[in-house]
Enzyme design. Structure first.
Site, short mmCIF file in Angstrom:
data_model
loop_
_atom_site.label_atom_id
_atom_site.label_comp_id
_atom_site.label_asym_id
_atom_site.label_seq_id
_atom_site.Cartn_x
_atom_site.Cartn_y
_atom_site.Cartn_z
N GLU A 36 -50.94 88.32 102.29
CA GLU A 36 -50.36 89.27 101.35
C GLU A 36 -48.92 89.56 101.73
OE1 GLU A 36 -51.25 93.65 99.31
OE2 GLU A 36 -52.53 92.93 100.93
N ASN A 81 -53.07 94.95 97.17
CA ASN A 81 -52.42 95.97 96.38
C ASN A 81 -51.03 95.54 95.92
OD1 ASN A 81 -54.64 97.58 96.82
ND2 ASN A 81 -53.71 98.78 98.45
N ASN A 191 -57.00 93.45 91.32
CA ASN A 191 -57.38 93.84 92.67
C ASN A 191 -57.57 95.35 92.74
OD1 ASN A 191 -57.34 93.51 95.81
ND2 ASN A 191 -55.79 95.07 95.40
N GLU A 192 -58.76 95.77 93.16
CA GLU A 192 -59.08 97.18 93.42
C GLU A 192 -58.60 98.10 92.29
OE1 GLU A 192 -57.75 98.29 97.34
OE2 GLU A 192 -59.09 96.85 98.33
N TYR A 258 -63.92 97.62 104.76
CA TYR A 258 -63.38 97.59 106.12
C TYR A 258 -64.20 98.55 106.97
CZ TYR A 258 -59.26 95.36 104.07
OH TYR A 258 -58.41 94.51 103.41
N GLU A 307 -61.99 90.78 100.82
CA GLU A 307 -61.32 91.57 101.86
C GLU A 307 -62.39 92.15 102.78
OE1 GLU A 307 -58.19 94.37 100.98
OE2 GLU A 307 -57.53 93.23 99.21
N GLN A 355 -56.15 90.29 107.38
CA GLN A 355 -55.48 89.15 106.80
C GLN A 355 -55.33 88.06 107.86
OE1 GLN A 355 -51.92 90.40 104.65
NE2 GLN A 355 -52.98 92.19 103.86
#
Length: 514
Positions: A36, A81, A191-192, A258, A307, A355
């Site tokens: 990212e 993001n 994304n999200e 996470y 993720e 990442q």
């Protein structure tokens, strides 16, 4: 798949592995990565012109060499993001003409020096391939801008990457130096988009309407695309609602989780929530297929866990680069994460550690070179050996019954948390690999290992441990892989706070493709 029986204190634990009990094929894409535009992931990570290790393109060769040892099958890009305000056309063409923009997700500035063509070319170098349909050894996976982006912009990006005809954006790609289509297969529909932190946040109903419109149009342009729906944690109402609306139009469903805790047992057991997340998502997918009368001949929507990692935003804030310093405890947690993906292979289509360089990453760059964090060892062993088919295991062992993070995890572990976390695989060549995390911080565990079938030769051992659970890697690499052998007879002792991979050649004969 694994089953578990709790035993009384003082009884010898047992791990039962029989390679004839194959459960599901493991998709190689569970060992995917993620890059990212965040912190030092791109600039100062994979791309650093003028650095002593940089090639003529500005790619750091020390990073390339390290990532190649992981045999990464797919890489997600450019966010995250970041993608909610990213306009891909800012990052193509002559570098001197590219605009510098404010970067809203991580409070930075984006120069656009590195963009679509640079990333795809970098993948050809990483994978030693020319790229294109059927030619990738490391597949690209792009996320579309569902925040400030438009459908026209998304269609143009797909045309630029994949267009074969005499059309505007295909010709623009050719003008920029790439004659053949790049052949980007995987595309995420945002994304999200559920998150209040997200530019362009939507509720589930509005997101679903938008995703369906995009999916229909994208398929008209390129029917070969694999489209990934934007999920949440896998166990939320958002996940169920968007799946119920969108499942006829998508191939995969993404979820993000996470985990992290300063307490060792909470930290190392937390990834078990991913097991419940996968099971819940799989159930949602089944319900959505039933309610939408999806034909049984249509391939099942799979889970894209794009993720995942150990990350505490308090400890490593995203707007400050999110550079974690991983402990041995974190490495063992990554071992549990990967055990979950292997055990749940039936449902998994992809997973991407977030990442791959510098940002919450197993690999860090410095001006002097690179540092392989404690977590790198675990990822390397899994990506090298834990392939083929997942094998059913049964564990009889002791449990942890203390508090968990999140608290609800304790409530779904009816007998307590098995402190020997196990997964197993068998390859077409008959090699069996068994991955074991001994979560116990203080106690070695002697185990009766019951092996189904014959063992041809000895057993390879690969162990990752350290002086204590808080040890970290610097340039000296306190935590590394120790290799050895075992005759496969009697009991095997798993060291306290350790990860162990046992491998042996079995007499299992497997019919079918790898």
């Amino acid at each position: 798949m694994a089953t578990f029986t709790r035993i009384p204190d003082g009884e010898t634990p047992v791990i039962d592995v029989d390679p004839s009990r194959r459960v599901a094929k493991i998709d190689k894409n569970i060992y995917g990565g993620f890059l990212e535009h965040m912190g030092r992931c791109i600039y100062g990570g994979i791309y650093q012109p003028g650095h002593a290790s940089a090639d003529t393109h500005g790619y750091r060769t020390d990073v390339l060499k390290s990532l190649q040892t992981l045999d990464i099958p797919v890489l997600r890009y450019p966010g995250g993001n970041f993608v909610a305000t990213y306009h891909w056309q800012d990052g193509i063409g002559p570098r001197e003409s590219r605009p510098t923009r404010p970067e809203l997700a991580w409070e930075g500035v984006e120069t656009n020096e590195f963009g679509t063509d640079e990333f795809l070319h970098w993948l050809t170098v990483l994978g030693n391939c020319e790229g294109g349909v059927g030619k990738w050894t490391v597949e690209p996976y792009f996320a579309l801008n569902f925040g400030t982006g438009t459908l026209d912009e998304a269609l143009a990006w797909v045309e630029y990457c994949n267009g074969k005809g005499n059309t505007y954006y295909a010709n623009l790609r050719r003008k920029n130096g790439r004659e053949e289509p790049w052949g980007v297969k995987y595309w995420a529909l945002g994304n999200e988009m559920y998150g209040p932190w997200q530019v362009g946040q939507l509720n589930a109903e509005d997101y679903s309407k938008k995703a369906i419109v995009f999916a229909k149009a994208l398929r008209l342009l390129d029917p070969s695309l694999v489209l990934v729906l934007c999920g949440e944690t896998g166990y939320s109402s958002w996940d169920f609602e968007v799946l119920r609306s969108c499942i006829p139009y998508v191939d995969m469903h993404s979820i993000h989780i996470y985990t992290a805790s300063s307490d060792h047992m909470k930290n190392v057991s937390a990834p078990l929530i991913a097991e419940r997340a996968i099971e819940a998502t799989a159930a949602f997918i089944d319900v959505a297929r039933i309610e939408n009368n999806i034909a049984p001949t249509k391939p099942r929507t799979t889970i894209c866990f794009d993720e995942w990692n150990v990350w505490s935003p308090t400890r490593a804030p995203g707007n400050l680069g999110a550079e974690e310093k991983y402990t041995l405890s974190d490495a063992l947690a990554v071992g549990v994460w990967l055990n979950v993906f292997v055990r749940q292979a039936k449902y998994m289509g992809m997973a991407n550690i977030a990442q791959s360089v510098n940002v919450i990453s197993p690999l860090m760059t410095t001006e002097k070179g690179i540092v392989k964090q404690t977590t790198f060892c675990i990822l390397e062993l899994f990506s090298r050996y834990m392939r083929g088919w997942t094998v059913h295991t049964h564990v009889r062992g002791g449990v942890y019954t203390g508090d968990t993070e999140p608290a609800w995890l304790k409530g779904v572990q009816e007998e307590g948390i098995n402190t020997l976390d196990v997964s197993a695989t068998v390859g077409k060549d008959g090699w069996v690999s068994v991955a074991v995390v001994n979560m116990d911080e203080n106690k070695d565990v002697e185990v009766d290992l019951k092996i189904g079938g014959a063992v041809e030769g000895g057993v390879e051992t690969h162990t990752v441990t350290g002086e204590n659970v808080n040890v970290v890697n610097t340039e000296e690499e306190e935590v590394r892989i120790a290799e050895g052998t075992w005759d496969g007879k009697g009991k095997y002792t798993f060291k306290k706070h350790s990860f162990t991979l046992l491998r042996w050649k079995s007499d299992e004969k497997i019919v079918g493709s790898e």
